[in-house]
Design an enzyme around this catalytic site. Sequence first.
Site, short mmCIF file in Angstrom:
data_model
loop_
_atom_site.label_atom_id
_atom_site.label_comp_id
_atom_site.label_asym_id
_atom_site.label_seq_id
_atom_site.Cartn_x
_atom_site.Cartn_y
_atom_site.Cartn_z
N LYS A 36 11.22 9.99 -28.70
CA LYS A 36 12.31 10.01 -27.67
C LYS A 36 11.90 9.18 -26.31
O LYS A 36 10.74 8.72 -26.53
CB LYS A 36 12.48 11.54 -27.33
CG LYS A 36 11.07 12.07 -26.78
CD LYS A 36 11.15 13.68 -26.99
CE LYS A 36 9.50 14.14 -26.31
NZ LYS A 36 9.61 15.68 -26.56
N TYR A 255 2.02 -0.92 4.01
CA TYR A 255 2.77 0.06 4.86
C TYR A 255 2.04 1.16 5.50
O TYR A 255 1.03 1.78 4.87
CB TYR A 255 4.04 0.52 3.98
CG TYR A 255 5.12 -0.34 3.62
CD1 TYR A 255 5.94 -0.91 4.40
CD2 TYR A 255 5.22 -0.69 2.19
CE1 TYR A 255 6.88 -1.72 4.33
CE2 TYR A 255 6.15 -1.93 1.89
CZ TYR A 255 6.87 -2.38 3.01
OH TYR A 255 7.94 -2.98 2.59
N MET A 303 6.86 -1.23 -3.31
CA MET A 303 7.80 -1.77 -4.33
C MET A 303 7.40 -2.61 -5.57
O MET A 303 7.53 -2.19 -6.59
CB MET A 303 9.25 -1.88 -3.84
CG MET A 303 10.16 -1.93 -5.03
SD MET A 303 11.95 -2.57 -4.21
CE MET A 303 12.53 -0.80 -3.19
C1 LIG Z 1 8.45 15.83 -27.13
C2 LIG Z 1 8.44 16.74 -28.21
C3 LIG Z 1 7.35 16.66 -29.22
C4 LIG Z 1 6.09 15.96 -28.93
O1 LIG Z 1 5.22 16.33 -27.94
P1 LIG Z 1 3.81 15.77 -27.86
O2 LIG Z 1 3.34 16.50 -26.79
O3 LIG Z 1 4.32 14.32 -27.13
O4 LIG Z 1 3.18 15.56 -28.82
C5 LIG Z 1 7.31 17.76 -30.16
N1 LIG Z 1 8.47 18.42 -30.40
C6 LIG Z 1 9.45 18.48 -29.58
C7 LIG Z 1 10.52 19.56 -30.02
C8 LIG Z 1 9.29 17.81 -28.37
O5 LIG Z 1 10.56 17.78 -27.67
#
Ligand SMILES: *Cc1c(COP(=O)(O)O)cnc(C)c1O
Length: 363
Positions: A36, A255, A303
Amino acid sequence: MSRYQARAHIDLDAIAHNFNLAQQLAPSSRVMAIVKADAYGHGAVEVARRLKDAAAFGVARISEAVKLREAGIAAPICLLEGVMDREELNLASIYDFQLVVHSPEQLDLLKRQAARRAIWLKIDTGMGRLGVRPESAETLINDLGAQRLLGLMTHLGNASRPGDAMTQRQLNSIRTLAASLKGAAPESAVLSIANSAALLDGQGLDAGWIRPGVMLYGATPMDDLVPRRDLQPAMTFRAPVIAVRNIRQGESVGYGGIWTADRNTRVAVIAAGYADGYPRETAPGTPVLINGERRGLIGRVSMDMICVELHDADVVRVTDQAVLWGAGLPIEEIAQSAATIAYTLMCGVAPRVPREYRSRAVG
Ligand SMILES: *Cc1c(COP(=O)(O)O)cnc(C)c1O
């Protein structure tokens, strides 16, 4: 592509190495590699193409899943939050995605369509976010209709803290549920529990599936943030020196003038700032690697730039590359200095930063 800007080098072999490590920790489990958020900033398509041994890929958004399928990824792709409406469900059918079902409403949505989908039933065993309560699971399973149950999924809330009592309660809860449902639906004995933290802490290794995310990218999720040497960092965030300045005693830099030279000081200006994903909250003194040496951040993160104090004897030239995190400079250390976790640094590398891939694997 300009050499004079921040770049993220992605070592796909490191990701394959970390994947193998996850598989070795749970040798009899199948691996759903979590990609993801564009594989935590590493590029989901490139990562998925490299991980040919992954039994499935997990994503959060349907757009992420479509992108993988359109890129030719044929392995099962699971929508970890399921679908929210008919339009998403249609897309999921067209592209053949696995779905998490975490609420009765989602199950109703599925049942109103003829399509038979492969689903994971998500059980809330104590994290309190997504999922149905264990005591509602049986009713929902009896009500699945044409849907094909792959198994039960749950997510651990405190696995980054070894020995946490909630982890044991969650594990007991899902195992008790699975045992009680076995007669009604044999698939409910197939469990998917462990995230990276659980894997690294040895929890939930006997389940049929594991779901490593951040460890694939070489960072530890554990609360102590101590880097693990058996994980290889996949991302090295680099940027060039674009100026070397002589700052006189009493002059300030950046800054707000929060840093003032207490003696004549040479300062390197590096072309990476918060618009590239280097957090503005990063504390003064945080290490930056310049020609392999650790030098400290001074002043505020801008930035597009940061400033680093050099030693008098340093030979540093414009266009020399600085490492902000990655090879030789653990991302966990920078995360700690910015009061955050490695996840947000990886995910926060901006779209304007080109990813450059390295892989010795062929094909
Ligand atoms: C993001 C996620 C994972 C992986 O988590 P990590 O801590 O990055 O290993 C596993 N299961 C679900 C449902 C997630 O949303």
